[in-house]
Design an enzyme around this catalytic site. Structure first.
Site, PDB file in Angstrom:
ATOM      1  N   ASN A   1       0.952  -1.093  -0.190  1.00 20.18           N
ATOM      2  CA  ASN A   1      -0.181  -0.059  -0.114  1.00 20.18           C
ATOM      3  C   ASN A   1       0.853   1.080  -0.035  1.00 20.18           C
ATOM      4  O   ASN A   1       0.505   2.198   0.532  1.00 20.18           O
ATOM      5  CB  ASN A   1      -0.933   0.064   1.103  1.00 20.18           C
ATOM      6  CG  ASN A   1      -1.859  -1.332   1.285  1.00 20.18           C
ATOM      7  OD1 ASN A   1      -2.619  -1.570   0.201  1.00 20.18           O
ATOM      8  ND2 ASN A   1      -1.988  -2.005   2.203  1.00 20.18           N
ATOM      9  N   ARG A   2       1.861   1.121  -0.585  1.00 24.27           N
ATOM     10  CA  ARG A   2       2.839   2.343  -0.836  1.00 24.27           C
ATOM     11  C   ARG A   2       3.346   2.965   0.522  1.00 24.27           C
ATOM     12  O   ARG A   2       4.066   3.999   0.784  1.00 24.27           O
ATOM     13  CB  ARG A   2       2.264   3.379  -1.388  1.00 24.27           C
ATOM     14  CG  ARG A   2       1.775   3.210  -2.996  1.00 24.27           C
ATOM     15  CD  ARG A   2       2.951   2.800  -3.656  1.00 24.27           C
ATOM     16  NE  ARG A   2       2.685   2.451  -5.048  1.00 24.27           N
ATOM     17  CZ  ARG A   2       2.789   1.442  -5.825  1.00 24.27           C
ATOM     18  NH1 ARG A   2       3.145   0.038  -5.097  1.00 24.27           N
ATOM     19  NH2 ARG A   2       2.877   1.394  -7.128  1.00 24.27           N
ATOM     20  N   ILE A   3       3.275   1.764   1.561  1.00 25.29           N
ATOM     21  CA  ILE A   3       3.950   2.274   3.031  1.00 25.29           C
ATOM     22  C   ILE A   3       5.440   1.727   2.970  1.00 25.29           C
ATOM     23  O   ILE A   3       5.698   0.557   3.214  1.00 25.29           O
ATOM     24  CB  ILE A   3       3.174   1.869   4.138  1.00 25.29           C
ATOM     25  CG1 ILE A   3       1.807   1.997   4.053  1.00 25.29           C
ATOM     26  CG2 ILE A   3       3.827   2.239   5.534  1.00 25.29           C
ATOM     27  CD1 ILE A   3       1.504   3.727   4.024  1.00 25.29           C
TER      28      ILE A   3
END
Ligand code: FMN
Length: 213
Positions: free
Chosen positions: A190-192
């Site tokens: 999740n783009r973390i």
């Protein structure tokens, strides 16, 4: 034509924390570089080198990392090339190792210094004959009217120098980039993403922190 808006990968096979990274960024680099080599990604030592001359225009190109240790990261080139001229104007540079297949990148900033001729010669002597001649042939980054002109110059150099006896050109050699900062980036779900950033404190000791992705 592919829809570029939909072209994306989901990352997140691994995570990186301050605690799991080495206190010394050169050792952390060694861990990741060894991993990249073991994973057999093509040219793991290829790095994108950014330079900025006095006109403030950034330029980038790929060069090969040929050695690294506590003193810095070494690559070889033509000192009279565009990058050579820009480093003479402003020795501050940045490099990226784009290990996308591993969902990793390493970004380093630092200051480039020419290495001594003896160290350049040692490396130059280890290069294949053709690469040694190539260094003599090309006035890197200058405009050249044709490929055949370069091939004619290569022939001339072949006649001039015997294998094993090619001298080191005065305009060719290494730079060592003395690092100022490092960032180790690992793709997350999740783009973390994980980003661990190293810089030296007032005492010259490396400090590391997590950066927001
Ligand atoms: C995979 C790869 C590796 C390269 N390695 C080097 C290198 O080690 N040294 C070098 O001078 N140019 C290397 N080049 C060529 C440079 O990218 C660049 O074209 C050249 O150095 C001229 O750059 P400049 O005009 O900005 O000085 C490499 C290119 C590629 C694609």
């Amino acid at each position: 034509m592919p829809d570029l808006g939909n072209l994306r990968e989901e990352y997140g096979h691994d995570t990186l924390s301050k605690e799991s990274t080495h206190p010394n960024p050169v050792e952390q680099f060694r861990n990741w570089f060894d991993h990249a080599t073991e994973q057999k990604i093509p040219e793991p030592n290829a790095m994108s080198l950014a330079t900025v001359g006095i006109d403030y225009q950034p330029w980038q190109r790929t060069v090969l990392l040929k050695a690294y240790d506590e003193r810095g990261f070494v690559f070889y080139t033509n000192y009279e090339s565009r990058k050579g001229a820009q480093i003479a104007e402003n020795p501050k540079v940045s490099v990226i190792f784009p290990w996308i297949q591993l969902e990793r990148q390493v970004i380093m900033t630092g200051t480039a210094h020419k290495i001594g001729a003896a160290e350049s010669l040692k490396y130059f002597a280890s290069r294949p004959f053709g690469s040694q001649l190539g260094a003599w042939v090309s006035q890197q980054s200058s405009i050249v009217s044709s490929r055949s002109l370069l091939l004619a110059k290569l022939d001339e150099m072949k006649r001039k120098f015997k294998e094993g006896e090619v001298p080191l050109p005065s305009f060719w050699g290494g730079y060592r980039i003395e690092p100022s900062t490092f960032e180790f980036w690992l793709g997350g779900k999740n783009r973390i993403h994980d980003r661990i950033f190293y810089q030296r404190d007032a005492e010259g000791n490396w400090q590391r922190n997590r950066l927001a992705p």
